[in-house]
Motif scaffolding. Structure first.
Motif, PDB file in Angstrom:
ATOM      1  N   GLU A 167     126.644  31.306  71.121  1.00 44.24           N
ATOM      2  CA  GLU A 167     125.838  32.187  71.967  1.00 44.24           C
ATOM      3  C   GLU A 167     125.823  33.624  71.456  1.00 44.24           C
ATOM      4  N   GLN A 168     126.883  34.049  70.784  1.00 46.23           N
ATOM      5  CA  GLN A 168     126.975  35.428  70.303  1.00 46.23           C
ATOM      6  C   GLN A 168     126.585  35.580  68.833  1.00 46.23           C
ATOM      7  N   TYR A 169     126.052  34.517  68.245  1.00 48.55           N
ATOM      8  CA  TYR A 169     125.817  34.526  66.803  1.00 48.55           C
ATOM      9  C   TYR A 169     124.908  35.671  66.355  1.00 48.55           C
ATOM     10  N   GLU A 170     123.841  35.919  67.070  1.00 51.89           N
ATOM     11  CA  GLU A 170     122.912  36.987  66.670  1.00 51.89           C
ATOM     12  C   GLU A 170     123.586  38.349  66.653  1.00 51.89           C
ATOM     13  N   ASP A 171     124.587  38.538  67.519  1.00 50.57           N
ATOM     14  CA  ASP A 171     125.303  39.816  67.576  1.00 50.57           C
ATOM     15  C   ASP A 171     126.397  39.894  66.511  1.00 50.57           C
ATOM     16  N   THR A 172     127.078  38.780  66.256  1.00 50.45           N
ATOM     17  CA  THR A 172     128.185  38.793  65.299  1.00 50.45           C
ATOM     18  C   THR A 172     127.720  38.625  63.856  1.00 50.45           C
ATOM     19  N   HIS A 173     126.527  38.042  63.675  1.00 49.80           N
ATOM     20  CA  HIS A 173     125.988  37.817  62.329  1.00 49.80           C
ATOM     21  C   HIS A 173     124.531  38.282  62.278  1.00 49.80           C
ATOM     22  N   PRO A 174     124.245  39.547  62.549  1.00 50.87           N
ATOM     23  CA  PRO A 174     122.849  40.001  62.646  1.00 50.87           C
ATOM     24  C   PRO A 174     122.073  39.866  61.342  1.00 50.87           C
ATOM     25  N   ARG A 175     122.714  40.134  60.220  1.00 50.52           N
ATOM     26  CA  ARG A 175     122.002  40.056  58.942  1.00 50.52           C
ATOM     27  C   ARG A 175     121.692  38.599  58.584  1.00 50.52           C
ATOM     28  N   MET A 176     122.662  37.734  58.817  1.00 53.45           N
ATOM     29  CA  MET A 176     122.451  36.322  58.503  1.00 53.45           C
ATOM     30  C   MET A 176     121.336  35.734  59.362  1.00 53.45           C
ATOM     31  N   TRP A 177     121.335  36.078  60.656  1.00 55.54           N
ATOM     32  CA  TRP A 177     120.306  35.549  61.539  1.00 55.54           C
ATOM     33  C   TRP A 177     118.929  36.116  61.181  1.00 55.54           C
ATOM     34  N   ALA A 178     118.883  37.385  60.832  1.00 52.22           N
ATOM     35  CA  ALA A 178     117.603  37.987  60.450  1.00 52.22           C
ATOM     36  C   ALA A 178     117.046  37.323  59.190  1.00 52.22           C
ATOM     37  N   LEU A 179     117.918  37.020  58.244  1.00 54.06           N
ATOM     38  CA  LEU A 179     117.482  36.358  57.019  1.00 54.06           C
ATOM     39  C   LEU A 179     116.985  34.947  57.310  1.00 54.06           C
ATOM     40  N   LEU A 180     117.701  34.219  58.170  1.00 56.31           N
ATOM     41  CA  LEU A 180     117.269  32.867  58.529  1.00 56.31           C
ATOM     42  C   LEU A 180     115.916  32.914  59.231  1.00 56.31           C
ATOM     43  N   ARG A 181     115.743  33.857  60.133  1.00 55.01           N
ATOM     44  CA  ARG A 181     114.469  33.998  60.840  1.00 55.01           C
ATOM     45  C   ARG A 181     113.329  34.290  59.853  1.00 55.01           C
ATOM     46  N   ALA A 182     113.591  35.178  58.892  1.00 49.18           N
ATOM     47  CA  ALA A 182     112.562  35.507  57.904  1.00 49.18           C
ATOM     48  C   ALA A 182     112.203  34.282  57.061  1.00 49.18           C
ATOM     49  N   SER A 183     113.210  33.516  56.662  1.00 54.16           N
ATOM     50  CA  SER A 183     112.941  32.316  55.872  1.00 54.16           C
ATOM     51  C   SER A 183     112.146  31.304  56.680  1.00 54.16           C
ATOM     52  N   TYR A 184     112.488  31.178  57.954  1.00 56.07           N
ATOM     53  CA  TYR A 184     111.792  30.213  58.809  1.00 56.07           C
ATOM     54  C   TYR A 184     110.324  30.587  58.986  1.00 56.07           C
ATOM     55  N   LEU A 185     110.054  31.880  59.031  1.00 56.21           N
ATOM     56  CA  LEU A 185     108.680  32.340  59.260  1.00 56.21           C
ATOM     57  C   LEU A 185     107.832  32.374  57.996  1.00 56.21           C
ATOM     58  N   THR A 186     108.467  32.363  56.825  1.00 58.10           N
ATOM     59  CA  THR A 186     107.695  32.535  55.587  1.00 58.10           C
ATOM     60  C   THR A 186     107.818  31.370  54.607  1.00 58.10           C
ATOM     61  N   ARG A 187     108.734  30.446  54.833  1.00 56.68           N
ATOM     62  CA  ARG A 187     108.960  29.354  53.901  1.00 56.68           C
ATOM     63  C   ARG A 187     108.755  28.003  54.574  1.00 56.68           C
ATOM     64  N   THR A 188     108.776  26.964  53.765  1.00 57.29           N
ATOM     65  CA  THR A 188     108.854  25.596  54.272  1.00 57.29           C
ATOM     66  C   THR A 188     110.308  25.176  54.217  1.00 57.29           C
ATOM     67  N   MET A 189     110.902  24.927  55.384  1.00 57.48           N
ATOM     68  CA  MET A 189     112.309  24.556  55.452  1.00 57.48           C
ATOM     69  C   MET A 189     112.440  23.062  55.758  1.00 57.48           C
ATOM     70  N   LEU A 190     113.294  22.402  54.986  1.00 58.45           N
ATOM     71  CA  LEU A 190     113.601  20.995  55.216  1.00 58.45           C
ATOM     72  C   LEU A 190     115.018  20.913  55.773  1.00 58.45           C
ATOM     73  N   PHE A 191     115.154  20.391  56.988  1.00 58.92           N
ATOM     74  CA  PHE A 191     116.453  20.233  57.640  1.00 58.92           C
ATOM     75  C   PHE A 191     116.938  18.803  57.418  1.00 58.92           C
ATOM     76  N   LEU A 192     118.063  18.658  56.723  1.00 54.07           N
ATOM     77  CA  LEU A 192     118.598  17.343  56.370  1.00 54.07           C
ATOM     78  C   LEU A 192     119.997  17.162  56.929  1.00 54.07           C
ATOM     79  N   GLY A 193     120.299  15.954  57.418  1.00 49.52           N
ATOM     80  CA  GLY A 193     121.654  15.645  57.848  1.00 49.52           C
ATOM     81  C   GLY A 193     121.966  16.075  59.264  1.00 49.52           C
ATOM     82  N   PHE A 194     120.932  16.243  60.106  1.00 49.41           N
ATOM     83  CA  PHE A 194     121.143  16.595  61.499  1.00 49.41           C
ATOM     84  C   PHE A 194     120.798  15.404  62.397  1.00 49.41           C
ATOM     85  N   SER A 195     121.426  15.364  63.543  1.00 48.77           N
ATOM     86  CA  SER A 195     121.041  14.427  64.598  1.00 48.77           C
ATOM     87  C   SER A 195     121.168  15.178  65.914  1.00 48.77           C
ATOM     88  N   PHE A 196     120.644  14.619  66.978  1.00 48.27           N
ATOM     89  CA  PHE A 196     120.725  15.317  68.257  1.00 48.27           C
ATOM     90  C   PHE A 196     122.142  15.291  68.831  1.00 48.27           C
TER      91      PHE A 196
END
Length: 462
Positions: A167-196
């Protein structure tokens, strides 16, 4: 509507070609290396705090464990480290990822298997490491913490594991989250090895809901479909939720299906290069490579031919180069001819200056393997025992093999050994096309070979 694995390979391959692809790896990929599931990893903590039965919300279980008394956070991290420290050997899937020509590999996994397989990549595990990403070097981004590659095992970045951590990830890792958000908005991301059942699926769900990309329709994920009929309805609702947010979903029944899927993706993202293999009497081979060379003149200029300069490889290469020279389209970089350490054993004598000669100190098997690692397909014309070796090495690397069966010898035996048409370029070869490779009419056989090569090289249909 979900997509099949062939569509996934094509979409992601096109994103790699365009230089806008990123990969996001979940715990299912490490399962092949023997690592425990999330429930196996965290489940034992429940008994320690007096909770009976299964606990579905694993981050909340970790939260309660941490809150159960002083010193519980170090105990939690020690538990994770002790359970995971024995796993140091990457699975085949990790090595396949290391071969992908992409510069961003995201993961929520703590284990060091990705960076062990891709030793040339840099690792970003601390929030400040995000400042150095994007400098042209491939980076493995460990957004939820990381264990060291070497003994004794230590945390190089603290794990994100409790409900508060998430829940606090955006506050504790602001640069990492910002980079992930930018990649998600500008790239094609393939998510592998996840399940619900994976607590880290929240990362994908959060991105999908907050940064709806239905217009671009660009992202992809592979999810395991539940075997339990009672869980199917909820699974389908979750899948529909993702698809409505612009995430294509490809369903699998088990994480073991990820390795062949990654093999197909790896092959699809190699250079557009065809390895020509085979040997035989020059007079008998000439009609075949003449017809093949004529057909290849109509293929994209980005396509390349590779060979060891053997009779078939040299025949197709020299004839195609001659035809391209005649219409001003010849480029030496389209033809790669490799010479191994013992060049005296290499035949035949080349009668023209064609292509790019590459001299190596490698023995034959190592040389052929290194060449095949950068090829999408292998064309077999006639051939002997050496050609049989090259076919075997190609199949081990996921390279599509197209045997021109009507040319006889090894090509015919390879074709005979296939009870059903194989996958070429990630899709099953048309049975009629495969049958026509053995047609006694050379024109029919070569036309079939070119259709198969087009498919193996992932040339758009139509």
């Amino acid at each position: 509507m979900t997509i099949d694995r062939y569509e996934l390979v094509g979409i992601f391959g096109s994103a790699v070609d365009a230089g806008v692809a990123s990969l996001f790896v979940g715990a299912g990929l490490s399962a092949a290396a023997g690592l425990p599931t999330w429930s196996d990893l965290l489940g034992p903590l429940a008994a320690e705090i007096g909770v009976a039965g299964e606990f579905a919300d694993l981050p909340l279980l970790a939260e309660y464990y941490e809150q159960n008394g002083p010193g519980r956070r170090p105990a939690l991290e020690n538990h994770l480290r002790n359970e995971l420290s024995a796993y140091r050997t990457p699975a085949e899937s990790h090595h396949l990822i290391a071969k992908l020509p992409i510069d961003e590999i995201w993961t929520t996994n703590f284990d060091p298997l990705l960076e062990t397989a891709a030793a040339d990549a840099s690792v970003a595990a601390q929030d400040n490491d995000a400042l150095d990403i994007g400098t042209g070097r491939r980076t493995i981004i460990k957004m939820h913490g990381s264990l060291s590659r070497y003994t004794p095992t230590t945390w190089t970045a603290a794990p994100v594991i409790t409900r508060s951590d998430f829940e606090q990830y955006e506050d504790t890792h602001p640069r990492m989250w910002a980079l992930l958000r930018a990649s998600y908005l500008t790239r094609t991301m393939l998510f592998l090895g996840f399940s619900f059942a994976d607590p880290n699926i929240e990362v994908l769900l959060r991105l999908a809901r907050r940064y709806d990309t239905t217009a671009a329709d660009r992202h992809l994920t592979v999810l395991r479909r539940p075997a339990d009929p009672e869980g199917v309805q909820l699974h389908e609702l979750r899948v529909r939720d993702l698809e409505n947010s612009g995430v294509h979903v490809c369903e699998i029944s088990d994480f073991s299906e990820l390795t062949p899927m990654l093999q197909a993706i790896t092959t699809r993202t190699r250079p557009e290069r065809l390895f020509v293999s085979g040997s035989g009497d020059k007079a008998l081979l000439k009609p075949w490579y003449d017809k093949l060379a004529v057909a290849l003149t109509a293929r994209p200029p980005s396509w390349q031919l590779a060979s060891l300069g053997g009779p078939a490889g040299w025949g197709v290469t020299s004839r195609l180069a001659e035809l391209l020279r005649a219409n001003g389209r010849y480029r030496p970089d389209r033809f790669r001819i490799y010479f191994r350490k013992n060049s005296a054993a290499q035949a035949p004598l080349m009668d023209a200056h064609v292509g790019t000669a590459i001299f190596t100190d490698l023995e034959r098997e190592e040389l052929v393997g290194s060449v095949l690692d950068d090829c999408r397909a292998l064309l077999v014309i006639c051939g002997g025992s050496g050609t049989s070796d090259e076919v075997r090495w190609a199949l081990e690397r996921g390279v599509s093999v197209i045997p021109l069966a009507s040319s006889g010898a090894t090509a015919r035996s390879v074709w005979d050994s296939s009870n059903i048409p194989p996958d070429l370029g990630g899709r099953p070869c048309d049975p009629q096309v495969w049958h026509n490779l053995a047609d006694p009419d050379p024109d029919v056989a070569v036309m079939a070979a070119m259709t198969a090569i087009d498919q193996a090289m992932c040339r758009p249909r139509g």
